[in-house]
Design an enzyme around this catalytic site. Structure first.
Site, PDB file in Angstrom:
ATOM      1  N   LEU A 143      -5.319 -17.752 -19.807  1.00 51.97           N
ATOM      2  CA  LEU A 143      -6.192 -17.543 -18.653  1.00 51.97           C
ATOM      3  C   LEU A 143      -6.707 -18.906 -18.220  1.00 51.97           C
ATOM      4  O   LEU A 143      -6.948 -19.779 -19.067  1.00 51.97           O
ATOM      5  CB  LEU A 143      -7.379 -16.641 -19.004  1.00 51.97           C
ATOM      6  N   ASP A 144      -6.890 -19.096 -16.922  1.00 47.57           N
ATOM      7  CA  ASP A 144      -7.472 -20.345 -16.449  1.00 47.57           C
ATOM      8  C   ASP A 144      -8.833 -20.567 -17.103  1.00 47.57           C
ATOM      9  O   ASP A 144      -9.518 -19.613 -17.491  1.00 47.57           O
ATOM     10  CB  ASP A 144      -7.661 -20.315 -14.925  1.00 47.57           C
ATOM     11  N   GLU A 145      -9.235 -21.815 -17.195  1.00 45.48           N
ATOM     12  CA  GLU A 145     -10.497 -22.173 -17.847  1.00 45.48           C
ATOM     13  C   GLU A 145     -11.677 -21.376 -17.289  1.00 45.48           C
ATOM     14  O   GLU A 145     -12.511 -20.863 -18.046  1.00 45.48           O
ATOM     15  CB  GLU A 145     -10.765 -23.668 -17.666  1.00 45.48           C
TER      16      GLU A 145
END
Length: 317
Positions: A143-145
């Site tokens: 998942l993106d940050e």
């Protein structure tokens, strides 16, 4: 003696800078270090490990016989890396083969060029190694940050490979809540494009079939005069896919300064992975993991009188 001098300082300055080494074959950690640190004495190489300066994908390791697998990255740091006790991990599910967590926004999935230690991978590695120092985890997806929500890792390389090699076949749903700017003209729809990467490492939509084919379905579930809350489902898990496709529609995800300049009322990205449904690659069992909508998402709409649970209600005559 200079008290400010690092405790574990090697006489060779080149030996003390942070370095990363990709792993291309299965082997034990000490053997790998001997191979990549040729020219150093065996005792010097061992001291790097015993002085707690070695990590695997950001998770500190001191065991000589720790097993490495292709795709791992061994990192040698300038100074000792401290292990951390993990007692309040947001674990949704755990068994002998996988762990699923509710990843908070602002936490990287794995180490990056700028951040090596504060990652979900590091947290989970520390957690499993509290039970057995030889335990480890394996990345399945990311998942993106700044995206929160359901994140799964494997506990052994066979499960990781089975999941990654058959991801599109065994995953039946990847659901997200997304908050975008403005009211959408089409309250429900599908975006399809080929995603490619530019020189700045940003993704963009293209008609070039050499790109990664990506499909995003969306439906407006709430809206006010400033924002729309969407239920988004993706058929493909490409990097930044939802963010790019919402931008293509002219409605950037709030807080997304990477692909636009939208407002940032939540001080975070308006994207949350709320559901992951899949069939277990070994047992064939159907599994569903969910994470509730963040309270700040709900509050953004509850604070405004103009909202609709069902947007396409017919008007009363």
């Amino acid at each position: 003696m200079n008290k400010n001098k690092p405790r574990f300082q090697h006489k060779n300055k080149e030996f003390n800078r942070i370095r990363e080494f990709p792993v291309n074959k299965q082997c034990e950690l000490l053997d790998f270090l001997f191979e990549v640190l040729k020219g150093q004495s065996r005792n010097s190489v061992k001291s790097v490990l015993t002085s707690k300066r070695v990590s695997v994908d950001g998770a500190p390791i001191t065991q000589f016989d720790f097993k490495l697998y292709p795709g791992d990255t061994v990192i040698i740091s300038k100074e000792p890396i401290k292990k951390k006790t993990r007692s309040n991990l947001p674990i949704i599910y755990e068994d002998n083969e996988i762990i699923v967590i509710n990843k908070p926004s602002g936490l990287l999935s794995i180490a990056s060029d700028k951040e090596k230690s504060s990652t979900a991978y590091r947290m989970l590695s520390d957690y499993v190694q509290q039970k057995d120092k030889h335990n480890r985890i394996f990345v399945v997806h990311r998942l993106d940050e700044d995206t929160s929500g359901v994140l799964m890792v494997a506990k052994n390389p066979d499960i990781q490979k089975a999941l990654q090699d058959n991801w599109n076949d065994i995953v039946s749903k990847r659901g997200y809540y997304a908050i975008v700017e403005g009211q959408m003209k089409e309250k429900q729809g599908t975006v399809k494009s080929y995603l490619k990467k530019n020189a700045q490492n940003l993704m963009y939509s293209s008609k070039d079939k050499n790109g990664q084919f990506s499909v995003t379905h969306y439906k407006v579930i709430k809206e006010n005069d400033k924002y729309s809350l969407l239920d988004v489902n993706i058929d493909s898990g490409r990097k930044n896919q939802i963010r790019v496709h919402m931008g293509d529609l002219g409605h950037n995800v709030i807080g997304d300064d990477k692909y636009g300049n939208p407002s940032n009322p939540l001080k975070r990205l308006g994207l949350h992975a709320y559901c992951l449904e899949l069939k277990h690659p070994i047992t064939g069992k159907n599994m569903k993991f969910t994470s509730p909508m963040p309270k700040e998402f709900e509050a953004l709409f509850n604070e405004n009188n103009v909202q609709h649970k069902t947007v396409n209600k017919s008007k009363k005559k």
